[in-house]
Design an enzyme around this catalytic site. Structure first.
Site, mmCIF file in Angstrom:
data_model
loop_
_atom_site.group_PDB
_atom_site.id
_atom_site.type_symbol
_atom_site.label_atom_id
_atom_site.label_comp_id
_atom_site.label_asym_id
_atom_site.label_seq_id
_atom_site.Cartn_x
_atom_site.Cartn_y
_atom_site.Cartn_z
ATOM 1 N N GLU A 378 0.801 -1.222 0.000
ATOM 2 C CA GLU A 378 0.000 0.000 0.000
ATOM 3 C C GLU A 378 0.837 1.277 0.000
ATOM 4 O OE1 GLU A 378 -2.647 -3.264 1.428
ATOM 5 O OE2 GLU A 378 -0.606 -2.613 1.924
ATOM 6 N N HIS A 445 -10.831 -5.617 9.601
ATOM 7 C CA HIS A 445 -11.575 -5.358 8.369
ATOM 8 C C HIS A 445 -12.842 -4.554 8.640
ATOM 9 C CE1 HIS A 445 -9.059 -8.821 7.310
ATOM 10 N NE2 HIS A 445 -9.204 -8.479 6.045
#
Length: 639
Positions: A378, A445
């Site tokens: 990322e 998440h």
């Protein structure tokens, strides 16, 4: 090489006199900066570091602007907002570093990717030190460049020490060039103190890379004869090592070579020195006589973002009843059609269509050049997006889950957010952030982490609650030249339907939506919280409430909140995030400061528990504030 050496000698005097605040010396390393830059074309980008003054002088940047930069004057490149070499210049195709070092390697990837996508046969050169090769960003950027065959020249200046840490404590391999092997990358070792070897090898590689785009790693063996910066000194360096490398001084040895070859004479060298001394003195006088920068609050605030001339694209009459996930996909597809230079990047977004299928079918429509699967890195992908923007393109990056932004946090908050304020460069980047709890996904998440970013000046933060807003705000986010964090609640993707215009349209930032009208209380929320509030009001039709959906958190429509509170006298703020250090806390504080005389009760905040997000449904249900909201609302009404 003589010019940066003489400038440095002058700066070291000024440092001792207190006329500049800090200096990172590149004495003894000039051959690398000058050799690499000389081998590049003027329209090819170079990303230098602290010790690369020779890059700037070889590109002929006016000296008075360099001197003004180091003195914090207005005619410098950062208007006094950043120091030393922390700046860039599009005019000279130089992109400056930040202190975190690593992200600029990924930025080079993005610049090179833009060249590849536009069929330009160019090379991008980026510098790092041997210490920087230990950072994750180095490895991520190398991997992306290798996987995508990007024409990046990774230049490692191995000068023996990362501040005081010797190479023996930085890496275990014999040579840093060996790191290229693991990425399937061509690599070379060059004597960084030999200007002829540096230029010849880099020139040869650049010509080759322009014809056959690929990344190449070069390890330049050199030495830092002064401290990491002048305050550090060199007491940690063995004297014999300093003596050995002083005999390899690139300037002294090349000067001797040129005299031996009858190319230069001592008199001509003296002439060169005197000319450069005069140039330094003239430009230093010009910079020193410049008035110290004057604080202008309006200018400071204005420069945080690049000016955005919003264009209102009106929605057409034709509509269809679709889910939020469909609206986002539709808006993204129409933006791809509108902006031919828009690139999508993210994990599994190509043929697979993304884990939420937002980009399903996009590869068939737009091709893999513009819809790009990325490695799981990322940080470097965020930096690559920044590089695309620098080189004239737009990008939308999908964080597979908003939680994973933590591994890309540094370039988001330190590169994207600060670059326009620092030296006027914008970051035309949108980061999509699938977020939120309520779906039993557990601690990694399910976070709604918008407060990580609303705290950082320079970022815009969008958080829609309905399909029509998601589509219109996403189009605006992509049009906006500033970095935008676009939050999409996973729990709303397939649970909320709405009649949404089928054609392209935009929705302005910074305007809250008033969903319910009332006189008893103001309810402020965003994202999934808006739907919790609607459910509560549906069960309690007797409650006469203003319900404000903020839609964007930065910019924040605080005026709409004030206007409603002045009417109702009571305010309750509902959010999914936990309360401490959150949007609700800031809104509460602003209302208390600016509307205190209108309040008939304390401002109430309702949020999730101050714990990580649990997995089991019963635990998650009690973690979230949905059920507590109704109770707190009724208490507030009876105050």
């Amino acid at each position: 090489m003589l010019k940066p050496r003489l400038i440095e000698e002058k700066m070291l005097i000024l440092l001792r006199q207190g006329k500049i605040s800090k200096w990172f010396s590149g004495i003894g390393q000039e051959a690398i900066s000058v050799g690499v830059t000389s081998a590049l074309r003027k329209n090819e980008y170079v990303l230098p570091m602290h010790r690369n003054l020779g890059v700037f002088t070889t590109r002929n940047i006016p000296l008075h602007r360099l001197f003004a930069q180091w003195q914090g004057k207005g005619s410098g490149f950062t208007k006094g907002r950043d120091r030393s070499f922390h700046f860039g210049s599009q005019e000279y195709r130089i992109i400056g570093m930040i202190s975190h070092l690593g992200p600029q390697l990924g930025v080079a990837d993005g610049i090179a990717l833009a060249d590849v996508l536009n069929n330009r046969n160019r090379v991008t050169a980026v510098f790092t030190g041997e210490g920087g090769t230990s950072e994750g960003d180095f490895h991520e950027a190398m991997n992306i460049a290798a996987v995508w065959d990007l024409p990046v020249l990774f230049c490692i200046e191995n000068n023996g020490y990362g501040l005081s840490t010797p190479t023996s404590e930085q890496y275990k391999c014999t040579d840093l060039a060996q790191k290229g092997v693991g990425y399937g990358m061509e690599s070379h070792i060059v004597d960084g103190n030999n200007i002829l070897e540096v230029f010849s090898k880099v020139d040869e590689l650049c010509k080759s890379i322009r014809k056959n785009p690929r990344p190449v790693l070069i390890e330049f063996k050199t030495f830092r004869v002064r401290g990491h910066e002048e305050a550090s000194g060199t007491k940690y360096v063995p004297t014999e090592l300093l003596d050995t490398w002083s005999e390899k001084d690139p300037l002294v040895n090349f000067e001797k070579f040129l005299v031996d070859q009858n190319i230069l004479t001592p008199d001509l060298i003296t002439t060169f020195r005197n000319e450069i001394y005069s140039e330094i003195d003239f430009n230093l006088k010009k910079a020193s006589e410049e008035q110290d920068i004057v604080f202008d609050e309006k200018r400071e605030l204005y420069d945080v973002y690049k000016a955005f001339d919003y264009t209102d694209h009106h929605a057409g009459e034709e509509k269809e009843n679709i889910r939020m996930v469909d609206a986002i996909s539709q808006g993204l597809r129409q933006s791809m059609e509108k902006h031919g230079h828009l690139v999508l990047m993210g994990q599994d977004i190509a043929e697979y269509g993304g884990v939420f299928k937002i980009t399903d079918g996009f590869v068939d429509r737009f091709g893999k050049e513009r819809v790009r699967n990325t490695p799981i890195c990322e940080s470097a992908v965020v930096s690559t997006a920044m590089g695309l923007s620098i080189n004239g393109m737009k990008s939308v990056m999908e964080m597979q889950f908003a939680d994973f932004a933590s591994t890309g946090f540094n370039p988001i908050v330190n590169y994207l957010a600060k670059i326009h304020y620092r030296w006027g460069e914008h970051a035309d980047v949108v980061i999509r952030m699938p977020c939120g709890a309520g779906v039993g996904a557990g601690p990694f998440h399910s976070q709604t982490n918008e407060a990580w970013f609303t705290k950082t000046p320079g970022l815009k933060v969008v958080y829609p609650a309905f399909p029509i807003d998601a589509k219109g705000l996403l189009a605006t986010a992509i049009n906006d030249p500033n970095p935008v964090l676009f939050f999409e609640h996973k729990g709303l993707y397939r649970s909320v339907y709405q009649d949404v215009p089928t054609d392209y349209f935009t929705t302005p930032f910074g305007k809250a939506a008033l969903l319910r009208h009332g006189t008893e209380v103001t309810i402020v929320s965003y994202g999934l919280g808006v739907h919790w509030a609607l459910d509560t009001l549906g069960k309690n039709p007797h409650i006469k409430a203003d319900l404000l959906d903020l839609r964007t958190l930065q910019p924040l429509d605080i005026k709409a909140v004030y206007d409603s509170v002045k009417k109702t006298g009571k305010l309750i703020i509902l959010q999914e995030d936990s309360l401490f250090g959150s949007i609700a806390s800031d809104i509460s504080a602003m209302v208390m400061e600016n509307c205190f005389q209108y309040l008939d009760a304390p401002v109430k905040r309702v949020g999730s528990l101050e714990t990580p997000i649990p997995f089991a449904k019963n635990l998650e249900d009690h973690y979230l504030p949905k059920n507590r909201f109704e109770e707190e609302l009724i208490k507030l009404l009876s105050y």
